[in-house]
Design an enzyme around this catalytic site. Sequence first.
Site, PDB file in Angstrom:
ATOM      1  N   GLU A  37       0.819  -1.219   0.000  1.00 16.58           N
ATOM      2  CA  GLU A  37       0.000   0.000   0.000  1.00 16.58           C
ATOM      3  C   GLU A  37       0.855   1.272   0.000  1.00 16.58           C
ATOM      4  O   GLU A  37       1.282   1.742   1.041  1.00 16.58           O
ATOM      5  CB  GLU A  37      -0.932   0.025   1.226  1.00 16.58           C
ATOM      6  CG  GLU A  37      -1.797   1.287   1.266  1.00 16.58           C
ATOM      7  CD  GLU A  37      -2.764   1.353   2.450  1.00 16.58           C
ATOM      8  OE1 GLU A  37      -2.742   0.459   3.306  1.00 16.58           O
ATOM      9  OE2 GLU A  37      -3.534   2.308   2.502  1.00 16.58           O
ATOM     10  N   LYS A  60      -2.507  -2.029  -3.125  1.00 17.79           N
ATOM     11  CA  LYS A  60      -3.554  -1.158  -2.551  1.00 17.79           C
ATOM     12  C   LYS A  60      -3.149   0.305  -2.749  1.00 17.79           C
ATOM     13  O   LYS A  60      -2.462   0.893  -1.923  1.00 17.79           O
ATOM     14  CB  LYS A  60      -3.730  -1.478  -1.069  1.00 17.79           C
ATOM     15  CG  LYS A  60      -4.711  -0.569  -0.339  1.00 17.79           C
ATOM     16  CD  LYS A  60      -5.153  -1.152   0.989  1.00 17.79           C
ATOM     17  CE  LYS A  60      -6.000  -0.159   1.760  1.00 17.79           C
ATOM     18  NZ  LYS A  60      -6.685  -0.780   2.890  1.00 17.79           N
ATOM     19  N   SER A 115      -9.748   4.136   0.462  1.00 18.22           N
ATOM     20  CA  SER A 115     -10.685   5.241   0.182  1.00 18.22           C
ATOM     21  C   SER A 115     -10.065   6.596   0.514  1.00 18.22           C
ATOM     22  O   SER A 115     -10.441   7.605  -0.099  1.00 18.22           O
ATOM     23  CB  SER A 115     -12.027   5.041   0.888  1.00 18.22           C
ATOM     24  OG  SER A 115     -11.905   4.949   2.280  1.00 18.22           O
ATOM     25  N   GLY A 116      -9.182   6.647   1.481  1.00 21.91           N
ATOM     26  CA  GLY A 116      -8.331   7.819   1.675  1.00 21.91           C
ATOM     27  C   GLY A 116      -8.989   9.140   2.040  1.00 21.91           C
ATOM     28  O   GLY A 116      -8.369  10.184   1.866  1.00 21.91           O
ATOM     29  N   GLY A 117     -10.244   9.096   2.484  1.00 22.95           N
ATOM     30  CA  GLY A 117     -10.899  10.354   2.849  1.00 22.95           C
ATOM     31  C   GLY A 117     -11.968  10.773   1.836  1.00 22.95           C
ATOM     32  O   GLY A 117     -12.604  11.816   1.982  1.00 22.95           O
ATOM     33  N   ARG A 176     -12.624   3.797   5.994  1.00 24.34           N
ATOM     34  CA  ARG A 176     -13.681   4.779   6.265  1.00 24.34           C
ATOM     35  C   ARG A 176     -14.891   4.639   5.344  1.00 24.34           C
ATOM     36  O   ARG A 176     -16.030   4.756   5.799  1.00 24.34           O
ATOM     37  CB  ARG A 176     -13.099   6.199   6.165  1.00 24.34           C
ATOM     38  CG  ARG A 176     -12.246   6.557   7.349  1.00 24.34           C
ATOM     39  CD  ARG A 176     -11.346   7.729   7.070  1.00 24.34           C
ATOM     40  NE  ARG A 176     -10.217   7.366   6.225  1.00 24.34           N
ATOM     41  CZ  ARG A 176      -9.278   8.213   5.823  1.00 24.34           C
ATOM     42  NH1 ARG A 176      -9.357   9.473   6.157  1.00 24.34           N
ATOM     43  NH2 ARG A 176      -8.267   7.787   5.087  1.00 24.34           N
TER      44      ARG A 176
HETATM   45  P1  13P Z   1      -9.291   4.195   4.166  1.00 20.47           P
HETATM   46  O1  13P Z   1     -10.143   3.466   3.168  1.00 20.47           O
HETATM   47  O2  13P Z   1     -10.088   4.828   5.276  1.00 20.47           O
HETATM   48  O3  13P Z   1      -8.304   5.117   3.512  1.00 20.47           O
HETATM   49  O4  13P Z   1      -8.437   3.109   4.913  1.00 20.47           O
HETATM   50  C1  13P Z   1      -7.873   2.092   4.190  1.00 20.47           C
HETATM   51  C2  13P Z   1      -6.596   1.717   4.796  1.00 20.47           C
HETATM   52  O5  13P Z   1      -6.392   0.588   5.128  1.00 20.47           O
HETATM   53  C3  13P Z   1      -5.580   2.763   4.946  1.00 20.47           C
HETATM   54  O6  13P Z   1      -4.373   2.176   5.303  1.00 20.47           O
END
Ligand code: 13P
Length: 340
Positions: free
Chosen positions: A177, A219, A261-263, A292
């Site tokens: 990721e 990811k 999703s990142g916000g 999130r």
């Molecule tokens: P979000 O989808 O909230 O960004 O979290 C995914 C995640 O695992 C971040 O490391």
Amino acid sequence: MNQGELARIAKAMVAKNKGILAADESSGTITKRFNSIKIESSEENRRTYREMLFTAPGAAEYISGVILYDETIRQKTKDGTPFPEYLAKQGIIPGIKVDTGAKPLAFFKGETITEGLDGLRERLVEYYKLGARFAKWRAVIDIGDGIPTSFAIEANAHALARYAALCQENDIVPIVEPEVLMDGAHTIERCEEVTITVLQTVFDQLFEHRILLEGMVLKPNMVISGKKAPKRAGPEQVAEATLRVLKRHVPPAVPGIAFLSGGQSSEEATLHLSLMNKAGPLPWSLTFSYGRALQDDALKTWAGQPANFAAAQKQMAKRARLNSLATTGSYSSSMESQAA
Ligand code: 13P
């Protein structure tokens, strides 16, 4: 390393109509989430919240895997079943976050390096015994004045590849990721430029470290405008730019790409994924690994109240179902108003 087993698990993680639930918030991050709804972040509240997510009726058919945190992988359902065992019984693969967080990178103001390599081999052996069959490591790249530097990108890509090699050595599929943050006011073009460099650097390092591409899952962030950008690119542009970058920089030997999703809002994250899958056929499967964007509605509905437990589970199942539809490009925004 069992190559066949790694490839089998990686494929199952990105199986048709399914995606991954990221529920691996560290104690610090989950406390922030709980603060937003004024719930005390006690171990029991964290356990109850995760039980609400994992046991949501109807969600399991859309979820291939769940990413757990060190505390969570050792916790149990109310009736005493360890979470990894409960999930496996539902056909869901348990996974584990193994990085120990992004820390300031010395001499590189505003940039971070993700830590957690020390002792990782031994921790992976223990996590495997606890039931984990995949892992996650998140590198964080921020966009701003003069950043990211190529040094920070390379340092993070190197750490990601070292982590991935240790995972595969221990028959655990690495989720790789590299997250380019959407904080800030940058344009989608700037995000595209940085994401290109990050992905190219990560795959160079994965090659140098002899990673089995068939036995990993990527990811990434989507290519998207910064949250504070004066004019943000629309959904079609996000889908188009993201696909362009991924097609150019992710080898088809990688079985699947599961976005963070990142916000983004829950609806945005679902719509973007659906638009991309609609534009197929694609060389890899394209799915979600949302934190999130899967949990927010459920967390707000639950609000720490036992009376809201079932209603919150409906929200969780609804987002899982809509994101499942997005993996085949068959989601539309009008589905949002239909019953949970
Ligand atoms: P979000 O989808 O909230 O960004 O979290 C995914 C995640 O695992 C971040 O490391």
